[in-house]
Design an enzyme around this catalytic site. Structure first.
Site, short mmCIF file in Angstrom:
data_model
loop_
_atom_site.label_atom_id
_atom_site.label_comp_id
_atom_site.label_asym_id
_atom_site.label_seq_id
_atom_site.Cartn_x
_atom_site.Cartn_y
_atom_site.Cartn_z
N PHE A 166 -11.80 -4.67 -6.34
CA PHE A 166 -11.87 -5.55 -5.16
C PHE A 166 -11.42 -4.76 -3.93
CE2 PHE A 166 -10.65 -8.02 -8.91
CZ PHE A 166 -11.69 -8.92 -9.01
N ASP A 211 -16.17 -2.70 -5.72
CA ASP A 211 -16.33 -4.00 -5.07
C ASP A 211 -17.77 -4.47 -5.30
OD1 ASP A 211 -14.51 -5.44 -2.58
OD2 ASP A 211 -16.59 -6.10 -2.83
N SER A 212 -17.94 -5.79 -5.43
CA SER A 212 -19.29 -6.33 -5.64
C SER A 212 -20.13 -6.26 -4.37
CB SER A 212 -19.21 -7.78 -6.12
OG SER A 212 -18.54 -8.58 -5.15
N ARG A 232 0.84 -1.21 0.00
CA ARG A 232 0.00 0.00 0.00
C ARG A 232 0.87 1.25 0.00
NH1 ARG A 232 -4.28 -3.24 2.86
NH2 ARG A 232 -3.16 -3.20 4.83
N ALA A 251 -16.15 -6.48 -10.33
CA ALA A 251 -14.92 -5.89 -10.88
C ALA A 251 -14.66 -6.34 -12.31
CB ALA A 251 -13.74 -6.24 -9.99
N CYS A 305 -3.22 -13.83 -4.22
CA CYS A 305 -3.02 -14.32 -2.85
C CYS A 305 -3.34 -15.81 -2.75
CB CYS A 305 -3.86 -13.53 -1.85
SG CYS A 305 -5.64 -13.64 -2.12
N ASP A 355 -6.46 -6.55 -6.96
CA ASP A 355 -6.14 -7.35 -5.76
C ASP A 355 -7.33 -8.23 -5.43
OD1 ASP A 355 -4.85 -8.31 -3.52
OD2 ASP A 355 -5.50 -6.66 -2.24
#
Length: 398
Positions: free
Chosen positions: A232, A254-255, A216, A284, A342, A302
């Site tokens: 996201f 974001d959803s 970040r 997204a 990730c 991300d």
């Protein structure tokens, strides 16, 4: 307590333990002497009977998670020594007494030689999360040890294991406090001097994605004068840092409407008078497909883990490729793309190949500026390379 069971391995299967890898898979076991109970300590022995290690027994494909390669008693003193060692490393990192950052990971599973255990610190609260039955059964001694190490600096220890614990019909798991002096279930924490609201009771993971702290900061560095898209976004970590870095505007997608609300709350917490941020509740993938080209010159991808296990790897790689194709096609010339995976089941090489394929499909000339990973408080055990789960690339797109 049951007498410690002994697990004897098939001939040749002890080699991974001799290289200090902390897992034994069920297919490596030749026979069991005694009763191997889920979550209990078991000893491991070679086919010839030589002692190899001790660890927590499991009922899944990972049959044993190794705690020690010594033939020693795993008593309260052992736990205190092991957790104290994890704490000392965070001291060296400057996290335990930092005025700029008061949220960090104290224990990172295999990386701290405590497989199956995660403990995150949020100000004066420790959030405990067991990923194995064995660690869940040790929660009281772990809580006691954390209290002893931190003293009055920790006023609550919260157990959030219900979503991560493997199923065991004899264990009824309910999230709750193992220790509590305060009644709060949320805090404002500081990360590199930036404020975030964290709710460990209702939030994802332990409440916040601590593992992107360093990355970040890099977004902040590159955001000056740029138009930023954060997909996201969840709690808006990258969005807040982009604004702190001087972004002209930031769109957070974001959803989940609740995630967008959290994001907007954290933006307002740090920039109450700022009107250059916009929260967007939309998928997204769909947003990237529909958005106009050349609008953004810094895009952050991300996503959540596309592959929780190896069987989902191929579909995950296709997902990473698709989303990066759209970003490459739409980003403005001279733009910066931060792209992450990730998924522990995806290797660095596989992720890079998916991104490489996406760049080729989009027909853009791309340079790698940085190769990113998780921060130092999420250490990787050198004998357990699978622990390097977070992969990221910072790309310059002509």
């Amino acid at each position: 307590m049951l007498k410690e069971a002994k697990i004897y391995l098939k001939k040749g299967k002890e080699e991974s333990l001799k290289r200090f890898h902390p897992w034994i898979f069920s297919g490596a076991i030749a026979r069991v002497e005694g009763v191997a109970v889920d979550g209990e300590i078991v000893g491991m022995y070679s086919h010839e009977g030589a002692f190899l290690a001790k660890g927590h027994c499991g009922m899944g494909s990972i049959a044993v998670r190794v705690l020690t390669f010594k033939d020693e008693v795993l008593d309260e003193g052992w736990w205190k020594r092991r957790i104290t060692e994890a704490y000392r490393m965070r001291e060296i990192l400057g996290l335990t007494a930092s005025s700029e950052t008061n949220c960090y990971r104290l224990i990172h599973g295999e990386g701290d030689a405590l497989p199956g255990l995660v403990v995150d610190i949020y100000g004066n609260t420790a959030v405990f999360q067991a990923h194995s039955v064995g660690m869940y059964l040790e929660r009281d001694v772990i809580c006691k040890t954390i209290k002893a190490i931190y003293g009055s600096r920790i006023t609550a220890v919260y157990d959030k294991s219900s979503a991560t614990l493997p199923y065991n019909e004899e264990i009824k798991v309910t999230d709750g406090y193992l220790f509590k002096k305060d009644n709060h279930s949320a805090l404002q924490v500081r990360e590199n001097g930036i404020l975030f609201d964290v709710n460990w009771v209702e939030g994802q993971k332990t409440g916040f994605f601590i593992d992107q702290r360093v990355n970040r900061n890099l977004v902040k560095y590159y955001s000056q004068g740029r138009t930023v898209l954060n997909t996201f976004c969840y709690t808006g970590g990258f969005s807040v840092y982009a604004l702190a870095g001087g972004a002209v505007s930031v769109d957070s997608v974001d959803s989940s409407g609740k995630a967008v609300e959290l994001c907007e709350k954290n933006v307002s917490l740090n920039f109450p008078e700022n009107d250059s941020h916009r929260g967007i509740t939309e998928d997204a993938f769909q947003f990237l497909r529909d958005m106009e080209s050349d609008k953004y010159d810094l895009i952050i991808l991300d996503p959540p883990a596309f592959a929780k296990h190896h069987k989902a790897r191929e579909n995950a790689l296709q997902g990473y490729k698709r989303i990066n194709v759209q970003a490459f096609r739409k980003i403005r010339a001279g733009g910066i793309l931060f792209t992450f995976s990730c998924s522990q089941a995806i290797s660095k090489e596989q992720f890079r190949m998916a991104v490489f394929s996406a760049a080729a499909i989009a027909g853009r000339n791309v340079r790698i500026l940085h190769q990113l990973t998780q921060p130092a408080d999420h250490p990787v055990n050198i004998y357990h390379p699978e622990g390097e789960y977070l992969k990221g690339l910072v790309l310059y797109v002509e």
